[in-house]
Design a protein around this motif. Sequence first.
Motif, PDB file in Angstrom:
ATOM      1  N   CYS A 265      42.403  42.249  88.784  1.00 48.24           N
ATOM      2  CA  CYS A 265      41.824  42.303  87.436  1.00 48.24           C
ATOM      3  C   CYS A 265      42.419  43.483  86.680  1.00 48.24           C
TER       4      CYS A 265
ATOM      5  N   ALA B 233      31.834  44.235  82.369  1.00 44.01           N
ATOM      6  CA  ALA B 233      33.264  44.506  82.528  1.00 44.01           C
ATOM      7  C   ALA B 233      33.673  45.646  81.601  1.00 44.01           C
TER       8      ALA B 233
ATOM      9  N   ILE C 129      43.382  38.425  84.693  1.00 47.01           N
ATOM     10  CA  ILE C 129      42.865  38.144  86.027  1.00 47.01           C
ATOM     11  C   ILE C 129      43.755  37.079  86.650  1.00 47.01           C
TER      12      ILE C 129
ATOM     13  N   VAL D 106      36.648  34.466  90.268  1.00 46.12           N
ATOM     14  CA  VAL D 106      37.222  35.806  90.416  1.00 46.12           C
ATOM     15  C   VAL D 106      36.844  36.319  91.800  1.00 46.12           C
TER      16      VAL D 106
END
Length: 254
Positions: A76, A30, A15, A70
């Motif tokens: 990502c 995720a 990331i 994020v």
Amino acid sequence: MITRKLTEIVYHIAITGVPLTLQPEPEEVAGFFAALLETEHAADKTFRANFFRDWLKLLDKQPPAEKVKVKDIEKCDFRPMFEYFEIQKERKKQLTTADKKEAKAEREAIEKPYLFATIDGRKEKIGNFRVEPPALFRGRGEHPKKGTHKYRLRPEDIVINIGKDAPLPIPNIPGTWKEVVHDNTVTWLAHWKENVNGNSKYVFLSAGSTWKGQSDRQKFEKAKTLQVSTLARICKTPLVLNCCVCRPHSNTSM
């Protein structure tokens, strides 16, 4: 980069080039996305947007240890996590017959207490005793909620229906049932609402149960009664065909 050790494998998600350590729940969600990386779902704009929205909510509540924010899914990289899952798939394929039998025996031992219910003194098999696991909702076609995080169910989400004198079932994970009711006018044993569409889900006895057989028989008898009643009504009603009137058959001679 997200780094977390699962079994003996360490996998990463890059990331913006910053190493991050995710907490279990954001990491799990995720993983749901990473597992679909090479499918049409991961490329779908609606799916990606809904996943990222829900993932960010989790990250806000359970931020990475490094406290990095994020902000952009395009920055990502879920590829290393996807590769980890692919390794696990290959390992499962390489299991020996003995390993598969052992895994099956362990699974059956876990499920055994949940297979049957006692109804009016009879042991009846339960149909769908497993709840759906957490995942990303896929939907069909252009569903506006595809990609939404489908939550893991807890005992606090589930209402169970048992006899007044029946012992209280113990959840297989820590927690307390949302509610315990004693309603003998319904046939469901448990129910809950899923969070994506708000649909109610139920646990019933299996299709081969006595209750199911009685219910099907009652439906058959009701349908038969309705059919006979309808036929009788039709036979008493003149049928008009163009200009001719057809009346019920009579044995009276002309």
